[in-house]
Enzyme design. Structure first.
Site, PDB file in Angstrom:
ATOM      1  N   ASP A 106      51.362 -21.691  27.179  1.00  0.00           N
ATOM      2  CA  ASP A 106      52.877 -22.048  26.759  1.00  0.00           C
ATOM      3  C   ASP A 106      53.598 -20.889  26.949  1.00  0.00           C
ATOM      4  O   ASP A 106      53.146 -19.826  27.174  1.00  0.00           O
ATOM      5  CB  ASP A 106      52.367 -22.458  25.451  1.00  0.00           C
ATOM      6  CG  ASP A 106      52.043 -21.171  24.199  1.00  0.00           C
ATOM      7  OD1 ASP A 106      50.970 -20.706  24.658  1.00  0.00           O
ATOM      8  OD2 ASP A 106      52.760 -20.681  23.628  1.00  0.00           O
ATOM      9  N   GLU A 172      50.198 -19.786  21.702  1.00  0.00           N
ATOM     10  CA  GLU A 172      50.275 -18.466  21.636  1.00  0.00           C
ATOM     11  C   GLU A 172      51.677 -18.116  21.287  1.00  0.00           C
ATOM     12  O   GLU A 172      52.217 -17.169  20.106  1.00  0.00           O
ATOM     13  CB  GLU A 172      49.986 -17.477  22.763  1.00  0.00           C
ATOM     14  CG  GLU A 172      49.656 -15.958  22.339  1.00  0.00           C
ATOM     15  CD  GLU A 172      50.919 -15.270  22.431  1.00  0.00           C
ATOM     16  OE1 GLU A 172      50.992 -13.831  22.007  1.00  0.00           O
ATOM     17  OE2 GLU A 172      51.880 -15.637  23.275  1.00  0.00           O
TER      18      GLU A 172
END
Length: 467
Positions: A106, A172
């Protein structure tokens, strides 16, 4: 834990370099294709793109020869499903160690598009660098793991028996809300002797680094209120100060005259051995000419081993919509980076006590705690750390720096708590000009190649050891 063993033979090192080089153009193309997917884990963005990003990583993992590729999730504290994480494995031969390779797929939102020199999700190579959101943070980390494993698999028979577990997180940048639950849910799949976290930075272009300390983090908001409602600044102004002014006065108490954090009860760690020249820091951070730096002590100490407190947001009327009224309330969000050795709960309490003791003119204070993350300090004398330092030295041809990181990776503490016997290595794919989280994020192409070589050397060297 792993045991020591002789260094890799020169011909093995040479063949690993050649294997990385042969496939590097394809690796770079795969990185750019992966970075074209706007997989953002924040609730305001399309979850379908995050799922597409996970699917792309899973496909790359399977193509790299890893087994049992899965896309897994765990529940967040709010009951919602966490971001999609990719897990794949190659089991270790008997007596050989297993290495967990961590990265995240991500990325940060692109922010103000007008600040980008090219479309953030259309990666392009310009000069020595490739530009695009996520090309450095942290899809480069994903590709370093996969490309290094490919090289080791190609050069060494059965990859010298080293076990590999790929763990590519999917949230994250949203704070890893389901990370601890994920580790506990899939503990057996993720168990390892060594954990490589490819989500940090190198010292500079041409000089590698092993990150040996991380600051922790606490954040939260505080609001000051002086009126039950807004009133006319002409009719009532004078006897009562507006909330933004009082908020500013309260914020000003958080630092002393030199710019050191003035919150009592916070700890500082030992000063690092390496120095960060002030001129280099100014250039790397884009500090304007004439701006005096805050704090005392060395730049490296101020960055890595001492607390740093920033105000990262203020809620008050925007200038464009302001009116002649005395504002009844104003709110700010703080971000406090913690030195290694600092307990996050104690730090949060210290900030609360400071604000309560310094709120001006009897204004009402509302304190709302936010995230908490532990700092981290590595054992640089461990066998795995020595392997990593040797690999970095070989890949770059210069001595690596053992550096701290001013930022926080709170999940590293979770990894150590869930897998206490594992040795953790925090490696870098970025450099000071990568501008992760900012517009025009980029990755130095040749440094990317060296990162792959270094990790291939680490995996090969660990494969030569006994578990």
């Amino acid at each position: 834990m792993i045991s020591d063993s002789p260094a890799l033979a020169p011909d093995v090192v040479s063949e690993l370099r050649k294997a990385v080089e042969r496939r590097f153009d394809a690796t770079l193309a795969e990185l750019m294709e992966l970075a074209s997917i706007p997989g953002i884990a924040w609730d305001a963005f399309d979850p379908g793109e995050l799922e597409r990003s996970a699917q792309a990583v899973a496909k790359l993992a399977a193509a790299a020869g890893l087994d049992g590729v899965e896309i897994l999730r765990a529940e967040r504290p709010d009951g919602k499903p966490g971001g999609p994480a990719v897990v794949a494995r190659r089991a270790a031969a008997p007596g050989k160690p297993t290495v967990l390779l961590y990265a995240h797929h991500d990325v940060q939102p692109p922010g103000d598009l007008s600040l980008w020199n090219s479309a953030p999700f259309t990666p392009e190579v310009r000069g020595a660098r490739v530009f695009g959101r996520g090309v450095a943070d942290d899809k480069a980390g994903v590709m370093v793991h996969l490309a290094a494993w490919r090289a080791v698999s190609e050069v060494l028979s059965d990859a010298a028996g080293v076990g590999v577990t790929l763990f590519v997180e999917g949230e994250e940048e949203a704070g890893s809300p389901s990370f601890r639950k994920f580790l506990e849910t899939y503990r057996e799949r993720l168990a390892a002797d060594v954990i490589v976290v490819a989500d940090s930075s190198n010292w500079s272009v041409g000089t590698p680094a092993l990150t040996t300390s991380l600051r922790g983090l606490v954040d939260g908001t505080f609001e000051v209120r002086v009126l039950s409602h807004a009133v006319h600044s002409g009719v009532f102004g004078g006897p009562v100060l507006d909330a933004p002014t009082l908020l500013a006065r309260l914020i000003a108490t958080l630092h002393d005259e030199e710019g050191n954090v003035a919150v009592s009860g916070l700890v500082a760690a030992a000063d690092p051995d390496v120095e960060y020249p002030e001129e280099q820091y100014r250039a790397d951070a884009g500090v304007l000419d004439g701006v005096r730096l805050a704090g005392s002590g060395s730049i490296a100490a101020r960055l890595w081993s001492r607390p740093a407190l920033s105000i990262i947001g203020i809620d008050a009327p925007a200038v464009a919509v302001s009116s002649n009224t005395i504002q009844p309330a104003a709110r700010a969000k703080f971000s406090l980076r913690l030195a290694p050795g600092q307990d996050p709960d104690a730090a949060m309490d210290a900030v609360r006590r400071h604000l309560e003791a310094h709120v001006p003119f009897g204004a009402k204070l509302e304190f709302t705690p936010g995230e908490r993350g532990n700092p981290y300090l590595a054992d640089t004398g461990s066998p795995a750390a020595r392997v990593a330092l040797d690999a970095l030295r070989s890949a770059w041809g210069v001595d690596p720096v053992q550096m701290g990181m001013g930022g926080s990776i709170p999940f590293v503490a979770d990894l150590k708590e869930v897998f206490p016997a594992a040795e953790v290595l925090i490696t870098g794919v970025e450099d000071p000009d990568s501008r992760a989280h900012s517009a025009n994020e980029s990755l130095h192409v040749e440094e990317f190649k060296r990162c792959i070589v270094a990790e291939a050397l680490v995996l090969a060297a660990l494969g030569a050891r006994k578990g």
